[in-house]
Motif scaffolding. Structure first.
Motif, mmCIF file in Angstrom:
data_model
loop_
_atom_site.group_PDB
_atom_site.id
_atom_site.type_symbol
_atom_site.label_atom_id
_atom_site.label_comp_id
_atom_site.label_asym_id
_atom_site.label_seq_id
_atom_site.Cartn_x
_atom_site.Cartn_y
_atom_site.Cartn_z
ATOM 1 N N LYS A 1 15.226 11.087 127.754
ATOM 2 C CA LYS A 1 14.672 12.311 127.073
ATOM 3 C C LYS A 1 15.861 13.451 127.447
ATOM 4 N N SER B 1 13.116 10.305 123.193
ATOM 5 C CA SER B 1 11.498 10.237 122.859
ATOM 6 C C SER B 1 11.205 11.690 122.816
ATOM 7 N N VAL B 2 11.876 12.738 123.782
ATOM 8 C CA VAL B 2 11.430 14.081 123.773
ATOM 9 C C VAL B 2 12.745 14.917 123.857
ATOM 10 N N ALA C 1 8.567 18.724 129.819
ATOM 11 C CA ALA C 1 9.067 17.458 129.348
ATOM 12 C C ALA C 1 8.507 16.092 130.088
ATOM 13 N N SER D 1 8.958 16.658 120.134
ATOM 14 C CA SER D 1 8.332 15.307 120.490
ATOM 15 C C SER D 1 8.198 14.568 119.140
ATOM 16 N N LYS E 1 9.740 22.185 122.737
ATOM 17 C CA LYS E 1 9.505 20.728 122.816
ATOM 18 C C LYS E 1 9.365 20.286 121.562
ATOM 19 N N ASP F 1 12.038 7.711 133.744
ATOM 20 C CA ASP F 1 12.650 8.408 132.697
ATOM 21 C C ASP F 1 14.228 8.610 133.051
#
Length: 296
Positions: free
Chosen positions: A126, A151-152, A47, A212, A210, A53
């Motif tokens: 995130k 964002s992720v 991540a 993204s 993941k 973050d």
């Protein structure tokens, strides 16, 4: 925030916490606690959590992943649906001042309001979580529909579902979920997680996905509200060809049948094609054309 105790994710610490609180794992909530510290650290690394973050965690359990996130992130907002675990988390995470734990169901929560209240002046949000197997797909769909910019998204899930998310066209795993998620996000199967990493041990292996920001450009989707319906309709009966599935979706009268065949011919798609043969771009073009022909 220094913590002199062993990490929560170590087998001995996990066992001690479970025994201290006499925790009975709820199968209905898909509770399996990860006891592999290295894997959790790798998950945080996937991540790319940094000091700027803010992180939202879904289902912190006893805090194993939460602890690792808090050591890297600016703030962590953890949403736990099982009220029994709130006092456990209050103790296990007591050394960390950058964690907020809420009794919330992610599928019922207003994420925008929670972010405004608990993660004000955020720079980047995130999501990192070990998802319960039984509601993985609804949670993924919910996250992708949120007005909050994420964002992720890095999530652990049943390996079979992870493979479906990352599947390519013309493969057995490729389906509606693959198309709908890959249209919105770049999907990467980042880590494999053996079932021996959990207590209690589940029957299947897991994997970390993941999601993204997308890097591939697709054709413009003119009828976005209908896209999911078209994709799911095409995959409704995998053994049926596209023509038959589209007739079930759009109608079986002769006029509709003619329009469906004309649409497929225009896109140079054989009526006898299977849904898993179509790319995401082809599903977009098909949705656009069906909409223009008043078939949706």
């Amino acid at each position: 925030m220094a913590n002199q105790k062993p990490a929560i994710a170590t087998p001995l610490r996990t066992k001690a916490i479970v025994e201290a609180y006499d925790l009975n794992f709820k199968k209905s909530l898909g509770q399996n606690f990860l006891t592999n510290l290295t894997l959790l650290q790798k998950m945080v690394a996937v991540a790319e959590i940094g000091p700027d973050d803010d992180v939202i965690e879904i289902g912190p359990g006893i805090g194993a992943l939460t602890e690792q996130l808090a050591q890297k992130a600016r703030r962590v907002l953890a949403l736990e649906v099982d009220q029994r675990l709130l006092p456990v988390l209050a103790e296990t995470l007591a050394d960390y001042q950058n964690i907020t734990v809420l009794h919330q169901d992610i599928l019922a929560a207003n994420l925008a309001e929670l972010v405004e209240q608990y993660l004000p002046d955020h720079r980047q949000i995130k999501v990192v979580a070990n998802l319960p197997y039984y509601i993985t797909s609804p949670i993924i769909k919910s996250l992708l529909q949120q007005p909050v910019v994420l964002s992720v998204i890095v999530v652990m899930m049943q390996k079979e579902v992870a493979e479906r998310l990352a599947a390519e066209p013309r493969t057995k795993a490729y389906g509606a979920l693959s198309v709908l998620v890959q249209y919105q996000r770049k999907v990467e199967l980042a880590l494999n997680v053996p079932k021996t990493s959990f207590v209690p041990q589940p029957k299947v292996d897991s994997a970390v996905i993941k999601l993204s920001q997308p890097i591939q450009e697709y054709p413009q989707l003119i009828f976005p509200a209908a896209f999911s319906r078209v994709v799911q309709g095409c995959f409704l009966h995998r053994r049926k060809n596209l023509k038959n599935n589209l007739q079930s979706l759009c109608g079986k009268d002769e006029t509709t049948k003619t329009k469906i065949l004309a649409s497929l011919e225009y896109l140079q798609i054989l009526p006898t094609s299977r849904p898993e043969e179509l790319t995401i771009s082809q599903f977009i073009e098909l949705t656009n054309l069906l909409g223009k022909n008043n078939l949706l």
